[in-house]
Design a protein around this motif. Structure first.
Motif, PDB file in Angstrom:
ATOM      1  N   ILE A 129       0.781  -1.128   0.034  1.00 46.67           N
ATOM      2  CA  ILE A 129       0.070  -0.091  -0.017  1.00 46.67           C
ATOM      3  C   ILE A 129       0.950   1.432   0.005  1.00 46.67           C
ATOM      4  CG2 ILE A 129      -1.746   1.355   1.171  1.00 46.67           C
ATOM      5  CD1 ILE A 129      -3.044  -1.189   2.385  1.00 46.67           C
ATOM      6  N   SER A 130       0.932   1.898  -1.038  1.00 52.08           N
ATOM      7  CA  SER A 130       1.850   3.146  -1.073  1.00 52.08           C
ATOM      8  C   SER A 130       1.077   4.336  -1.451  1.00 52.08           C
ATOM      9  CB  SER A 130       2.677   2.766  -2.612  1.00 52.08           C
ATOM     10  OG  SER A 130       3.456   1.789  -2.262  1.00 52.08           O
ATOM     11  N   GLY A 131       1.422   5.454  -0.697  1.00 52.08           N
ATOM     12  CA  GLY A 131       0.914   6.832  -0.781  1.00 52.08           C
ATOM     13  C   GLY A 131      -0.749   6.593  -0.615  1.00 52.08           C
ATOM     14  N   SER A 132      -0.993   6.267   0.594  1.00 56.23           N
ATOM     15  CA  SER A 132      -2.463   5.730   0.615  1.00 56.23           C
ATOM     16  C   SER A 132      -2.837   6.235   2.001  1.00 56.23           C
ATOM     17  CB  SER A 132      -2.909   4.500   0.407  1.00 56.23           C
ATOM     18  OG  SER A 132      -4.006   4.446   0.397  1.00 56.23           O
ATOM     19  N   ALA A 133      -4.073   5.780   2.501  1.00 54.89           N
ATOM     20  CA  ALA A 133      -4.498   6.406   3.757  1.00 54.89           C
ATOM     21  C   ALA A 133      -5.497   5.434   4.435  1.00 54.89           C
ATOM     22  CB  ALA A 133      -5.047   7.748   3.891  1.00 54.89           C
ATOM     23  N   HIS A 226      -3.132  -9.633   7.238  1.00 57.44           N
ATOM     24  CA  HIS A 226      -2.171  -9.669   6.333  1.00 57.44           C
ATOM     25  C   HIS A 226      -0.846  -8.957   6.379  1.00 57.44           C
ATOM     26  CE1 HIS A 226      -6.275 -10.215   4.728  1.00 57.44           C
ATOM     27  NE2 HIS A 226      -5.942 -11.077   4.055  1.00 57.44           N
ATOM     28  N   ARG A 227       0.281  -9.582   5.950  1.00 60.61           N
ATOM     29  CA  ARG A 227       1.674  -8.790   5.710  1.00 60.61           C
ATOM     30  C   ARG A 227       1.469  -7.685   4.894  1.00 60.61           C
ATOM     31  NH1 ARG A 227       6.756 -13.164   5.535  1.00 60.61           N
ATOM     32  NH2 ARG A 227       6.047 -14.395   7.346  1.00 60.61           N
ATOM     33  N   VAL A 228       1.819  -6.493   5.231  1.00 65.40           N
ATOM     34  CA  VAL A 228       1.455  -5.437   4.213  1.00 65.40           C
ATOM     35  C   VAL A 228       2.949  -4.714   4.342  1.00 65.40           C
ATOM     36  CG1 VAL A 228      -0.026  -3.257   4.025  1.00 65.40           C
ATOM     37  CG2 VAL A 228      -0.739  -5.284   5.196  1.00 65.40           C
ATOM     38  N   LEU A 229       3.261  -4.116   3.354  1.00 69.26           N
ATOM     39  CA  LEU A 229       4.149  -3.083   3.048  1.00 69.26           C
ATOM     40  C   LEU A 229       3.618  -1.774   2.858  1.00 69.26           C
ATOM     41  CD1 LEU A 229       7.332  -2.470   2.864  1.00 69.26           C
ATOM     42  CD2 LEU A 229       7.195  -2.944   0.519  1.00 69.26           C
ATOM     43  N   VAL A 230       3.982  -0.858   3.587  1.00 63.17           N
ATOM     44  CA  VAL A 230       3.589   0.666   3.429  1.00 63.17           C
ATOM     45  C   VAL A 230       4.435   1.427   3.013  1.00 63.17           C
ATOM     46  CG1 VAL A 230       2.267   2.484   4.613  1.00 63.17           C
ATOM     47  CG2 VAL A 230       1.668   0.146   5.332  1.00 63.17           C
ATOM     48  N   THR A 231       4.237   2.353   2.084  1.00 63.64           N
ATOM     49  CA  THR A 231       5.292   3.219   1.535  1.00 63.64           C
ATOM     50  C   THR A 231       4.763   4.504   1.433  1.00 63.64           C
ATOM     51  OG1 THR A 231       5.426   2.889  -0.713  1.00 63.64           O
ATOM     52  CG2 THR A 231       6.725   1.168   0.600  1.00 63.64           C
ATOM     53  N   LEU A 256       6.839  -0.386   7.419  1.00 67.71           N
ATOM     54  CA  LEU A 256       6.855   1.085   6.943  1.00 67.71           C
ATOM     55  C   LEU A 256       8.199   1.486   6.194  1.00 67.71           C
ATOM     56  CD1 LEU A 256       5.024   3.920   6.495  1.00 67.71           C
ATOM     57  CD2 LEU A 256       5.943   4.467   8.864  1.00 67.71           C
ATOM     58  N   ILE A 257       8.316   2.037   5.308  1.00 65.44           N
ATOM     59  CA  ILE A 257       9.357   2.430   4.443  1.00 65.44           C
ATOM     60  C   ILE A 257       8.914   3.964   3.975  1.00 65.44           C
ATOM     61  CG2 ILE A 257      10.949   2.525   2.536  1.00 65.44           C
ATOM     62  CD1 ILE A 257      10.637  -0.525   2.666  1.00 65.44           C
ATOM     63  N   VAL A 258       9.826   5.213   4.321  1.00 70.36           N
ATOM     64  CA  VAL A 258       9.329   6.420   3.929  1.00 70.36           C
ATOM     65  C   VAL A 258      10.370   6.806   3.187  1.00 70.36           C
ATOM     66  CG1 VAL A 258       8.720   8.809   4.774  1.00 70.36           C
ATOM     67  CG2 VAL A 258       7.989   6.907   5.885  1.00 70.36           C
ATOM     68  N   TYR A 259      10.226   7.295   2.073  1.00 69.55           N
ATOM     69  CA  TYR A 259      11.543   7.866   1.097  1.00 69.55           C
ATOM     70  C   TYR A 259      11.667   9.308   1.362  1.00 69.55           C
ATOM     71  CZ  TYR A 259      10.733   3.269  -0.985  1.00 69.55           C
ATOM     72  OH  TYR A 259      10.476   1.914  -1.080  1.00 69.55           O
ATOM     73  N   PRO A 260      12.925   9.757   1.291  1.00 67.05           N
ATOM     74  CA  PRO A 260      13.320  11.057   1.624  1.00 67.05           C
ATOM     75  C   PRO A 260      13.243  11.932   0.327  1.00 67.05           C
ATOM     76  CG  PRO A 260      15.429   9.912   1.148  1.00 67.05           C
ATOM     77  CD  PRO A 260      14.161   8.623   1.099  1.00 67.05           C
ATOM     78  N   ASN A 261      12.851  13.330   0.832  1.00 70.64           N
ATOM     79  CA  ASN A 261      12.900  14.382  -0.220  1.00 70.64           C
ATOM     80  C   ASN A 261      11.932  13.840  -1.456  1.00 70.64           C
ATOM     81  OD1 ASN A 261      14.851  15.723   1.301  1.00 70.64           O
ATOM     82  ND2 ASN A 261      16.576  14.300   0.129  1.00 70.64           N
ATOM     83  N   SER A 262      10.785  13.354  -1.042  1.00 67.97           N
ATOM     84  CA  SER A 262       9.729  12.994  -2.058  1.00 67.97           C
ATOM     85  C   SER A 262       8.409  13.223  -1.592  1.00 67.97           C
ATOM     86  CB  SER A 262      10.054  11.651  -2.465  1.00 67.97           C
ATOM     87  OG  SER A 262       9.994  10.718  -1.170  1.00 67.97           O
ATOM     88  N   GLY A 263       7.222  12.779  -2.550  1.00 65.99           N
ATOM     89  CA  GLY A 263       5.919  13.050  -2.212  1.00 65.99           C
ATOM     90  C   GLY A 263       5.237  12.199  -2.700  1.00 65.99           C
TER      91      GLY A 263
END
Length: 285
Positions: A129-133, A226-231, A256-263
């Motif tokens: 699940i990426s860029g979500s809520a 479930h196993r979930v990867l959140v980014t 959870l993975i948060v990428y730097p300097n990005s939107g």
């Protein structure tokens, strides 16, 4: 494991007729492992998936790019609720006869992924699940005036909208945006119809209702084992990054993975890194 020769640029658009709806989709990649169904962002079509992500993931498994009702080459009316979109997605995967699947849900697609996991827990293996809520997520309706002004600007090309909305206004961010837009242009035949004028209002209505939900957010997330990867990116101005922290805290089995300097478009800005993270997550024992 066997693989088709197709890529994002060459995979044919197929159609599946279910209960009076005709769903457009593309399916390609390596068979022999659990396929990944990809659920797209707000107003996105089949042609908005980044080849740098999809083609790499297709080396390990089949990817199935799904187009919900009323979008691009799919028939029917665009649902005005996330539940309605979820039901279409479930009808589609059932008609394909998939006994088990992974889901990659980006932005709006992440809303559907959560509801699918609750509705049919035995169907889903793992989710990205990426860029979500979560439902009830603050700002998840994407109805702030500065965003709506871009959505409704008929004079602004889609490529420019994507650069404004998905990438930071830094030199690195805009260079990544240019590279992303160039990759989207790799497909030159069998182009998907763009989202029509009815798509944005219907999807926004659904997203606003999702964001304004007053139910038990933590309780709902706890129902997804479930196993979930959140980014996400560290400064998502479309669906605020804080929502990814809420997802990761509330989902019982999340990373959870948060990428730097990005939107919002962090997955495109860091495409190769994102693919490596997703691949590792899916291959974990």
């Amino acid at each position: 494991m066997t693989s088709t020769a197709h890529t994002s640029a060459t995979a044919p658009t197929q159609h599946l007729d279910v209960d009076g709806n005709r769903y457009a989709y593309r399916r390609f990649g390596a068979t022999g492992s659990t396929p990944m169904v990809c659920l797209q962002h707000f107003t996105g079509t089949l042609d908005n998936w980044d080849p740098a992500i999809i083609d790499e993931l297709a080396k390990d498994r089949e990817v199935i790019l799904f187009e919900n009702a009323g979008i691009g080459g799919s028939s029917g009316a665009v649902p005005t609720s996330i539940d309605g979109m979820t039901q279409h997605a479930l009808r589609f995967v059932d008609a394909l006869g998939l006994p088990k699947l992974h889901i990659l849900g980006f932005s709006l697609g992440g809303f559907l992924a959560q509801n699918m996991a609750i509705a049919r827990p035995d169907l889903i293996d793992r989710m990205v699940i990426s860029g979500s809520a979560p439902e009830g997520g603050e700002g998840a309706g994407m109805d702030r005036p500065e965003l709506v002004a871009i959505y409704v600007d008929a004079t602004m090309p889609m490529s420019k909208k994507l650069k404004h909305l998905f990438f930071p206004a830094t030199s690195a961010g805009q260079a990544a945006a240019d590279a992303f837009v160039a990759r989207l242009g790799m497909r030159t035949a069998d182009i998907d119809p763009p989202a029509g004028p009815d798509v944005a209002p219907a999807q926004l209505s659904a997203m606003i209702a999702w964001a304004n939900w007053k139910g038990d957010v933590a309780g709902k997330l706890a129902r997804i084992p479930h196993r979930v990867l959140v980014t996400n990116g560290d400064n998502d101005t479309m669906i605020p990054t804080k929502n990814s922290f809420v997802l990761a805290a509330g989902l019982p089995n999340a990373t959870l993975i948060v990428y730097p300097n990005s939107g919002h478009g962090a997955i495109y800005q860091y495409a190769s890194t994102y693919v490596a993270h997703v691949r590792e997550f899916l291959q974990q024992v």
